[in-house]
Design a protein around this motif. Sequence first.
Motif, mmCIF file in Angstrom:
data_model
loop_
_atom_site.group_PDB
_atom_site.id
_atom_site.type_symbol
_atom_site.label_atom_id
_atom_site.label_comp_id
_atom_site.label_asym_id
_atom_site.label_seq_id
_atom_site.Cartn_x
_atom_site.Cartn_y
_atom_site.Cartn_z
ATOM 1 N N THR A 1 -6.513 -1.125 -6.470
ATOM 2 C CA THR A 1 -7.583 -1.273 -5.481
ATOM 3 C C THR A 1 -8.863 -1.792 -6.115
ATOM 4 O O THR A 1 -9.577 -2.608 -5.520
ATOM 5 N N ASP A 2 -9.180 -1.334 -7.319
ATOM 6 C CA ASP A 2 -10.412 -1.733 -7.973
ATOM 7 C C ASP A 2 -10.221 -2.891 -8.945
ATOM 8 O O ASP A 2 -11.144 -3.246 -9.683
ATOM 9 N N HIS B 1 0.842 -1.194 0.000
ATOM 10 C CA HIS B 1 0.000 0.000 0.000
ATOM 11 C C HIS B 1 0.883 1.252 0.000
ATOM 12 O O HIS B 1 1.914 1.296 0.676
ATOM 13 N N LEU B 2 0.455 2.262 -0.715
ATOM 14 C CA LEU B 2 1.063 3.585 -0.632
ATOM 15 C C LEU B 2 0.018 4.572 -0.117
ATOM 16 O O LEU B 2 -1.161 4.485 -0.470
ATOM 17 N N ASN B 3 0.455 5.490 0.730
ATOM 18 C CA ASN B 3 -0.384 6.566 1.272
ATOM 19 C C ASN B 3 -1.561 6.051 2.091
ATOM 20 O O ASN B 3 -2.588 6.728 2.207
ATOM 21 N N ALA B 4 -1.427 4.875 2.662
ATOM 22 C CA ALA B 4 -2.462 4.368 3.557
ATOM 23 C C ALA B 4 -2.278 4.987 4.942
ATOM 24 O O ALA B 4 -1.159 5.333 5.342
ATOM 25 N N GLY C 1 -5.434 4.863 1.027
ATOM 26 C CA GLY C 1 -4.258 4.547 0.240
ATOM 27 C C GLY C 1 -4.549 3.766 -1.029
ATOM 28 O O GLY C 1 -5.699 3.477 -1.365
ATOM 29 N N SER C 2 -3.478 3.446 -1.749
ATOM 30 C CA SER C 2 -3.573 2.700 -2.999
ATOM 31 C C SER C 2 -2.879 1.355 -2.850
ATOM 32 O O SER C 2 -2.009 1.181 -1.993
ATOM 33 N N VAL C 3 -3.267 0.409 -3.681
ATOM 34 C CA VAL C 3 -2.600 -0.901 -3.736
ATOM 35 C C VAL C 3 -1.701 -0.892 -4.963
ATOM 36 O O VAL C 3 -2.169 -0.914 -6.100
ATOM 37 N N THR C 4 -0.401 -0.817 -4.747
ATOM 38 C CA THR C 4 0.528 -0.665 -5.866
ATOM 39 C C THR C 4 1.220 -1.958 -6.261
ATOM 40 O O THR C 4 1.910 -2.001 -7.275
ATOM 41 N N HIS C 5 1.055 -2.980 -5.466
ATOM 42 C CA HIS C 5 1.712 -4.252 -5.789
ATOM 43 C C HIS C 5 0.947 -5.395 -5.146
ATOM 44 O O HIS C 5 0.600 -5.347 -3.966
ATOM 45 N N ILE C 6 0.633 -6.401 -5.934
ATOM 46 C CA ILE C 6 0.067 -7.645 -5.435
ATOM 47 C C ILE C 6 0.944 -8.752 -5.990
ATOM 48 O O ILE C 6 1.035 -8.910 -7.207
ATOM 49 N N GLY C 7 1.600 -9.493 -5.138
ATOM 50 C CA GLY C 7 2.533 -10.468 -5.676
ATOM 51 C C GLY C 7 2.801 -11.634 -4.772
ATOM 52 O O GLY C 7 2.353 -11.669 -3.621
ATOM 53 N N GLN C 8 3.539 -12.590 -5.306
ATOM 54 C CA GLN C 8 3.903 -13.777 -4.554
ATOM 55 C C GLN C 8 5.336 -14.170 -4.881
ATOM 56 O O GLN C 8 5.753 -14.129 -6.035
ATOM 57 N N LEU C 9 6.063 -14.523 -3.847
ATOM 58 C CA LEU C 9 7.405 -15.051 -4.012
ATOM 59 C C LEU C 9 7.336 -16.565 -4.095
ATOM 60 O O LEU C 9 6.567 -17.202 -3.380
ATOM 61 N N SER D 1 -10.055 -6.614 -10.292
ATOM 62 C CA SER D 1 -10.859 -7.784 -9.927
ATOM 63 C C SER D 1 -10.062 -8.817 -9.157
ATOM 64 O O SER D 1 -10.635 -9.673 -8.478
ATOM 65 N N TYR D 2 -8.742 -8.782 -9.253
ATOM 66 C CA TYR D 2 -7.910 -9.744 -8.548
ATOM 67 C C TYR D 2 -7.644 -9.353 -7.095
ATOM 68 O O TYR D 2 -7.075 -10.118 -6.340
ATOM 69 N N TYR D 3 -8.011 -8.145 -6.703
ATOM 70 C CA TYR D 3 -7.787 -7.694 -5.329
ATOM 71 C C TYR D 3 -9.031 -7.993 -4.505
ATOM 72 O O TYR D 3 -10.107 -7.466 -4.779
ATOM 73 N N SER D 4 -8.902 -8.833 -3.514
ATOM 74 C CA SER D 4 -10.055 -9.176 -2.683
ATOM 75 C C SER D 4 -9.628 -9.277 -1.226
ATOM 76 O O SER D 4 -8.501 -9.669 -0.926
ATOM 77 N N ILE D 5 -10.522 -8.900 -0.331
ATOM 78 C CA ILE D 5 -10.276 -8.960 1.105
ATOM 79 C C ILE D 5 -11.126 -10.087 1.680
ATOM 80 O O ILE D 5 -12.348 -10.062 1.627
ATOM 81 N N ALA D 6 -10.462 -11.101 2.209
ATOM 82 C CA ALA D 6 -11.176 -12.266 2.744
ATOM 83 C C ALA D 6 -11.763 -11.982 4.114
ATOM 84 O O ALA D 6 -12.819 -12.516 4.467
#
Length: 384
Positions: free
Chosen positions: A342-343, A246-249, A262-270, A345-350
């Motif tokens: 943030t908007d 997140h940025l600016n959260a 804030g914004s979601v600037t990265h969604i990833g997995q190692l 479709s792959y970003y979801s809060i369980a």
Amino acid sequence: MVQISKLLAVAVTLLAAPAVAHPGEKHDPHVVKREIHAREALAAAAKRSLGGCENSLHARQLAKRNIARRSRAVQKLRQKRGVTANPQKWRRDQAALEKWEAANHNRTAILDYSPATPESIIFGANTSCILTPTITNGPYYVWGEIMRENVKEAQYSDGVDVSLEVQYIDINTCLPVRGALVDIWQANATGVYSGISESGNYAAGGWDSTYLRGIQQTDRDGVVNFETIFPGHYEGRATHTHLLTHLNATLLPNKTLEVGTGSVTHIGQLFWNEVLRSAVEKMYPYNTNTQNVTTNAEDMWSVKQADSAYDPFPEYIYLGDGLDDGLFAWIQIGINATADYTDNSYYSIAAYHDTNGGHQNSDSFAMGGAPSGSRSAMPSATSS
């Protein structure tokens, strides 16, 4: 001097086999194929962007600080653990990675360095990679986790200790991304996530559990550190660690994030190479995990397709002469700091975690289709 484009790593890919994997997550294979092509195009474009600033003075200075910081971190970890054996200095270079990819996709070539190998060689190189961030976080993301570096808890966190350094670089400027708030979450040694109590993943403590989850804020060099364990596997997915940035959260006084800011600037997995995963899973409690293993080559999101612009595998070294002493791992992630997913479709809060504990977001499992069976939390264990 190692160029920044040789240091950036993609913590990207999205995941999940259509029938198994994260409960509640299904994907059309045709859509997945398009997303993979999009990922590759974004990675190539980001790498070109980095080419314009990778040799700047600030980029070279940052690289020097990275080498010194990683060296200090390993020395402190070894002293803290009382490790006196020579550490196994393992890393992959680009040639080794390409050789692996051209061969059979089932193992990562590893180069073994002697104790006399210069620190600039050990800590100054990653395989070349860029982030492509339009990928899912899966349906197990929990908003409101605790600000903490050590995400291990007294229960359900036993395993091979990993000290993980993640560094974020803006692909437009080659400058570190400062002040970003980074979530980490992963399955424990037997493949169970905390904070979720759904068919396929019944965590002990249910929605209130928080093991192996936490948040940290990047420093002036764009770095966060987490004390965690090597993640366990579960059926349908290659072994992985989740990151979301997140940025600016807004950070609340109770050290959690304010919802909706804030914004979601990265969604990833190692992801972790097969040689290391196989070695870890011979140890307790990983060897009690009865779920089928999905290799990197079998992952539906083509984790195997690492190349010069996409590589989600952290570098790592053994702190001692065996896994009992733990690992130090590091990766650099190139992101577009102006992006906001943030908007997407792959970003979801369980679920949400607040002063009243954890509670489910009932909309997060709307994709349907939990696999048969369930994953129970591992027995009580004290983390080392």
